[in-house]
Design a protein around this motif. Structure first.
Motif, PDB file in Angstrom:
ATOM      1  N   SER A  57       7.175  -7.203   5.251  1.00 28.63           N
ATOM      2  CA  SER A  57       5.921  -6.545   5.635  1.00 28.63           C
ATOM      3  C   SER A  57       6.081  -5.785   6.945  1.00 28.63           C
ATOM      4  O   SER A  57       5.339  -4.835   7.213  1.00 28.63           O
ATOM      5  CB  SER A  57       4.784  -7.570   5.738  1.00 28.63           C
ATOM      6  OG  SER A  57       5.064  -8.501   6.773  1.00 28.63           O
ATOM      7  N   GLN A  58       7.070  -6.152   7.748  1.00 31.32           N
ATOM      8  CA  GLN A  58       7.331  -5.451   8.999  1.00 31.32           C
ATOM      9  C   GLN A  58       8.207  -4.210   8.779  1.00 31.32           C
ATOM     10  O   GLN A  58       8.375  -3.418   9.703  1.00 31.32           O
ATOM     11  CB  GLN A  58       8.040  -6.381   9.991  1.00 31.32           C
ATOM     12  CG  GLN A  58       7.208  -7.577  10.405  1.00 31.32           C
ATOM     13  CD  GLN A  58       8.035  -8.540  11.240  1.00 31.32           C
ATOM     14  OE1 GLN A  58       8.951  -9.177  10.737  1.00 31.32           O
ATOM     15  NE2 GLN A  58       7.709  -8.614  12.529  1.00 31.32           N
ATOM     16  N   LEU A  59       8.758  -4.053   7.582  1.00 25.21           N
ATOM     17  CA  LEU A  59       9.711  -2.970   7.338  1.00 25.21           C
ATOM     18  C   LEU A  59       9.208  -1.892   6.386  1.00 25.21           C
ATOM     19  O   LEU A  59       9.954  -0.975   6.044  1.00 25.21           O
ATOM     20  CB  LEU A  59      11.026  -3.555   6.808  1.00 25.21           C
ATOM     21  CG  LEU A  59      11.763  -4.484   7.757  1.00 25.21           C
ATOM     22  CD1 LEU A  59      13.011  -5.035   7.099  1.00 25.21           C
ATOM     23  CD2 LEU A  59      12.101  -3.780   9.059  1.00 25.21           C
ATOM     24  N   TRP A  60       7.955  -1.976   5.963  1.00 22.49           N
ATOM     25  CA  TRP A  60       7.468  -0.974   5.018  1.00 22.49           C
ATOM     26  C   TRP A  60       7.516   0.434   5.612  1.00 22.49           C
ATOM     27  O   TRP A  60       7.871   1.394   4.919  1.00 22.49           O
ATOM     28  CB  TRP A  60       6.057  -1.308   4.510  1.00 22.49           C
ATOM     29  CG  TRP A  60       4.987  -1.168   5.561  1.00 22.49           C
ATOM     30  CD1 TRP A  60       4.525  -2.139   6.393  1.00 22.49           C
ATOM     31  CD2 TRP A  60       4.281   0.022   5.904  1.00 22.49           C
ATOM     32  NE1 TRP A  60       3.578  -1.628   7.238  1.00 22.49           N
ATOM     33  CE2 TRP A  60       3.399  -0.289   6.961  1.00 22.49           C
ATOM     34  CE3 TRP A  60       4.289   1.328   5.431  1.00 22.49           C
ATOM     35  CZ2 TRP A  60       2.558   0.639   7.548  1.00 22.49           C
ATOM     36  CZ3 TRP A  60       3.449   2.259   6.010  1.00 22.49           C
ATOM     37  CH2 TRP A  60       2.592   1.912   7.060  1.00 22.49           C
ATOM     38  N   LEU A  61       7.206   0.596   6.891  1.00 26.57           N
ATOM     39  CA  LEU A  61       7.210   1.928   7.501  1.00 26.57           C
ATOM     40  C   LEU A  61       8.623   2.517   7.585  1.00 26.57           C
ATOM     41  O   LEU A  61       8.831   3.661   7.167  1.00 26.57           O
ATOM     42  CB  LEU A  61       6.529   1.904   8.871  1.00 26.57           C
ATOM     43  CG  LEU A  61       6.368   3.272   9.551  1.00 26.57           C
ATOM     44  CD1 LEU A  61       5.602   4.252   8.665  1.00 26.57           C
ATOM     45  CD2 LEU A  61       5.674   3.103  10.893  1.00 26.57           C
ATOM     46  N   PRO A  62       9.635   1.780   8.083  1.00 32.02           N
ATOM     47  CA  PRO A  62      10.974   2.377   8.080  1.00 32.02           C
ATOM     48  C   PRO A  62      11.511   2.643   6.671  1.00 32.02           C
ATOM     49  O   PRO A  62      12.246   3.602   6.466  1.00 32.02           O
ATOM     50  CB  PRO A  62      11.847   1.378   8.832  1.00 32.02           C
ATOM     51  CG  PRO A  62      11.054   0.157   9.008  1.00 32.02           C
ATOM     52  CD  PRO A  62       9.613   0.499   8.811  1.00 32.02           C
ATOM     53  N   ILE A  63      11.119   1.825   5.696  1.00 38.20           N
ATOM     54  CA  ILE A  63      11.549   2.067   4.310  1.00 38.20           C
ATOM     55  C   ILE A  63      11.009   3.411   3.834  1.00 38.20           C
ATOM     56  O   ILE A  63      11.750   4.266   3.350  1.00 38.20           O
ATOM     57  CB  ILE A  63      11.102   0.922   3.375  1.00 38.20           C
ATOM     58  CG1 ILE A  63      11.883  -0.349   3.666  1.00 38.20           C
ATOM     59  CG2 ILE A  63      11.237   1.327   1.910  1.00 38.20           C
ATOM     60  CD1 ILE A  63      11.367  -1.598   2.954  1.00 38.20           C
TER      61      ILE A  63
END
Length: 186
Positions: free
Chosen positions: A5-11
């Protein structure tokens, strides 16, 4: 461990960066334009293929069903006479570029997702930018570029084209690494 959930933006951002870079490479800089040649008798070749009416798929010339057949003199002669090649046929009709672009973006998301998975399982929060960059960049580069080397080895893809694909993969890997390094949870 870092949560997905902390990595959705960089993905998502990684996929967008790769999509934009790819669009620039293929539509503005066009450095792959010279990778595709025309046959001097294209109309005759197209007519012969159309007459045979093959299904869309992947073909090899000359076709050799098994390694034992390679020993037969008539098969060896076909290879000597040529042409030797691989042919990929798509369904008839104007290519659906929108569908291809959508699939490319989904692939970029999948690559970013896999890089995120590996990084989230091997790097803790507060990891230094450069370490995140190394892990994500390596995974992304190998994913985007690795297949082209196999095509050069096994399918005869020209090495000049393979090198351009490797450069593309490096660019995509660096952009993905930058997005993750920048947005890694602190």
């Amino acid at each position: 461990m870092v949560s997905f959930s902390q990595l959705w933006l960089p993905i998502v951002l990684s996929a967008v960066f790769v999509f934009v870079a790819s669009s620039l490479i293929h539509m503005v800089f066009k450095w792959h334009a010279s990778d595709y040649r025309a046959l001097s008798n294209e109309d005759e070749v197209r007519a012969a293929i159309r007459k045979a009416s093959p299904e869309p798929g992947q073909y090899v010339l000359p076709h050799c069903p098994g390694m034992k057949d390679m020993e037969k003199p008539e098969v060896q002669q076909k290879y000597q006479d040529g042409p030797v090649g691989f042919l990929v046929l798509a369904p008839n009709g104007v290519p659906a570029i929108g569908k291809c672009l959508g699939q490319w973006f989904l692939y970029a998301l999948a690559v970013a997702f896999m890089a995120a998975y590996l990084a989230s399982r091997t790097l803790p929060p507060h990891t230094h930018y450069l370490q995140v960059f190394r892990v994500v960049g390596t995974v992304s580069f190998l994913t985007y570029a690795g297949g082209s080397v196999s095509l050069g080895i096994w399918m005869g893809k020209p090495w000049s084209s393979v090198l351009k694909d490797l450069l593309d993969g490096l660019i995509y890997g660096l952009l993905s690494a930058g997005a993750f390094g920048w947005l890694w949870p602190r």
